[in-house]
Design a protein around this motif. Structure first.
Motif, mmCIF file in Angstrom:
data_model
loop_
_atom_site.group_PDB
_atom_site.id
_atom_site.type_symbol
_atom_site.label_atom_id
_atom_site.label_comp_id
_atom_site.label_asym_id
_atom_site.label_seq_id
_atom_site.Cartn_x
_atom_site.Cartn_y
_atom_site.Cartn_z
ATOM 1 N N ASN A 62 0.864 -1.144 0.032
ATOM 2 C CA ASN A 62 -0.072 -0.030 -0.062
ATOM 3 C C ASN A 62 0.780 1.258 -0.215
ATOM 4 N N ASP A 63 1.927 1.249 0.581
ATOM 5 C CA ASP A 63 2.831 2.484 0.289
ATOM 6 C C ASP A 63 3.249 2.773 -0.830
ATOM 7 N N ILE A 64 3.287 4.150 -1.320
ATOM 8 C CA ILE A 64 3.337 4.602 -2.740
ATOM 9 C C ILE A 64 4.638 5.571 -2.492
ATOM 10 N N PHE A 65 5.824 5.253 -3.308
ATOM 11 C CA PHE A 65 6.742 6.364 -3.276
ATOM 12 C C PHE A 65 6.739 6.586 -4.931
ATOM 13 N N MET A 66 6.491 8.336 -5.076
ATOM 14 C CA MET A 66 6.416 8.614 -6.282
ATOM 15 C C MET A 66 7.172 9.856 -6.667
ATOM 16 N N ILE A 67 7.766 9.911 -7.953
ATOM 17 C CA ILE A 67 8.591 11.017 -8.311
ATOM 18 C C ILE A 67 8.162 11.619 -9.522
ATOM 19 N N THR A 68 7.666 12.857 -9.559
ATOM 20 C CA THR A 68 7.345 13.318 -11.021
ATOM 21 C C THR A 68 8.422 14.435 -11.384
ATOM 22 N N SER A 69 8.050 15.078 -12.342
ATOM 23 C CA SER A 69 9.207 15.916 -12.584
ATOM 24 C C SER A 69 9.460 17.294 -11.821
ATOM 25 N N ASP A 70 8.280 17.627 -11.042
ATOM 26 C CA ASP A 70 8.606 18.658 -10.239
ATOM 27 C C ASP A 70 8.409 18.396 -8.725
ATOM 28 N N GLU A 71 7.765 17.150 -8.208
ATOM 29 C CA GLU A 71 7.556 16.784 -6.781
ATOM 30 C C GLU A 71 7.874 15.275 -6.652
ATOM 31 N N ILE A 72 8.405 15.043 -5.116
ATOM 32 C CA ILE A 72 8.268 13.731 -4.744
ATOM 33 C C ILE A 72 7.084 13.484 -3.762
ATOM 34 N N PHE A 73 6.557 12.217 -3.694
ATOM 35 C CA PHE A 73 5.228 11.828 -2.983
ATOM 36 C C PHE A 73 5.981 10.661 -2.114
ATOM 37 N N ASP A 74 5.445 10.801 -0.786
ATOM 38 C CA ASP A 74 5.560 9.629 0.094
ATOM 39 C C ASP A 74 4.236 9.382 0.572
ATOM 40 N N ILE A 75 3.613 8.411 0.169
ATOM 41 C CA ILE A 75 1.938 8.106 0.706
ATOM 42 C C ILE A 75 2.321 6.692 1.509
ATOM 43 N N ASP A 76 1.873 6.725 2.722
ATOM 44 C CA ASP A 76 2.038 5.644 3.675
ATOM 45 C C ASP A 76 0.626 5.363 4.004
ATOM 46 N N ARG A 77 -0.042 4.044 3.503
ATOM 47 C CA ARG A 77 -1.141 3.731 3.847
ATOM 48 C C ARG A 77 -0.895 2.353 4.856
ATOM 49 N N LYS A 78 -1.941 2.257 5.936
ATOM 50 C CA LYS A 78 -2.010 1.019 6.758
ATOM 51 C C LYS A 78 -3.202 0.313 6.143
ATOM 52 N N PRO A 79 -3.110 -0.996 6.312
ATOM 53 C CA PRO A 79 -4.310 -1.724 5.828
ATOM 54 C C PRO A 79 -5.544 -1.440 6.807
ATOM 55 N N GLY A 116 -6.727 1.220 7.774
ATOM 56 C CA GLY A 116 -6.255 2.363 8.879
ATOM 57 C C GLY A 116 -6.081 3.629 8.170
ATOM 58 N N LYS A 117 -5.308 4.425 8.720
ATOM 59 C CA LYS A 117 -4.819 5.782 8.208
ATOM 60 C C LYS A 117 -4.084 5.898 7.046
ATOM 61 N N GLU A 118 -4.109 7.095 6.598
ATOM 62 C CA GLU A 118 -3.243 7.205 5.335
ATOM 63 C C GLU A 118 -2.315 8.649 5.634
ATOM 64 N N GLU A 119 -1.311 8.468 5.299
ATOM 65 C CA GLU A 119 -0.394 9.946 5.446
ATOM 66 C C GLU A 119 0.411 10.034 4.014
ATOM 67 N N LYS A 120 0.186 11.248 3.822
ATOM 68 C CA LYS A 120 0.859 11.727 2.498
ATOM 69 C C LYS A 120 1.701 12.924 2.881
ATOM 70 N N ARG A 121 2.797 12.954 2.344
ATOM 71 C CA ARG A 121 3.816 14.048 2.344
ATOM 72 C C ARG A 121 4.436 14.136 0.861
ATOM 73 N N ALA A 122 4.536 15.387 0.643
ATOM 74 C CA ALA A 122 5.046 15.835 -0.750
ATOM 75 C C ALA A 122 6.074 17.041 -0.733
ATOM 76 N N ALA A 123 6.938 17.295 -1.501
ATOM 77 C CA ALA A 123 7.880 18.297 -1.582
ATOM 78 C C ALA A 123 8.344 18.544 -2.890
ATOM 79 N N GLN A 124 8.889 19.778 -3.289
ATOM 80 C CA GLN A 124 9.382 20.166 -4.567
ATOM 81 C C GLN A 124 10.512 19.460 -4.685
ATOM 82 N N ILE A 125 10.838 19.121 -5.946
ATOM 83 C CA ILE A 125 11.917 18.214 -6.336
ATOM 84 C C ILE A 125 13.246 19.122 -5.913
#
Length: 153
Positions: free
Chosen positions: A24-41, A43-52
């Motif tokens: 369920n955890d997603i680590f994604m890199i786009t051309s201008d941002e990075i995302f870290d999405i942590d999902r518990k089965p 349960g809760k979902e935590e999403k963090r993003a930052a400019q690359i």
């Protein structure tokens, strides 16, 4: 024979839970941002993003012989005061290189856009100068001493 499957049931349930949690955890890199999405089965979902281009440092670790054998590890990304951990990714050195490459491309594009804006602004100034060049060639009329004294009174 019945006791062994019953005793291994909690272990199998734990393994399934860990796999679903990892999946369920997603680590994604786009051309201008990075995302870290942590999902518990269930349960809760935590999403963090930052400019690359805000990335200060990247590193990776592979801990243990199994991580070396299967080439997986954790990529650590420092953004400002925050730390992003892309945990248990395949080929962590390749992921780190990809992040650094995308970061350099983004910074180069941003610098190119800033240079383009500066060139356009400079061209506008030159055009404005040439439109008003005749007014710059007019002689400057300095008032005579008599006119200065009468204006001072």
């Amino acid at each position: 024979m019945v006791a062994l499957p019953m005793l291994s049931l909690p272990f199998i349930a734990w393994l399934v839970w860990e796999y679903v949690d990892w999946k369920n955890d997603i680590f994604m890199i786009t051309s201008d941002e990075i995302f870290d999405i942590d999902r518990k089965p269930f349960g809760k979902e935590e999403k963090r993003a930052a400019q690359i281009e805000s990335i200060l440092n990247t590193s990776y670790t592979r801990e243990g012989i199994i991580a070396y054998m299967f080439n997986y590890g954790t990529v650590k990304i420092t953004v400002g005061g925050a730390q992003f951990d892309f945990q248990d990714v395949a080929d962590p050195a390749g992921v780190q290189a990809d992040i650094n490459r995308r970061r350099m491309v983004r910074i180069a594009k941003k610098n190119e856009d800033a240079g383009k804006d500066d060139r356009e602004r400079f061209a506008t100034w030159i055009a404005a100068y040439h439109e008003n060049a005749d007014s710059f060639k007019k002689p400057i009329i300095v008032p005579k001493d008599d006119e200065k004294k009468s204006s001072e009174k």
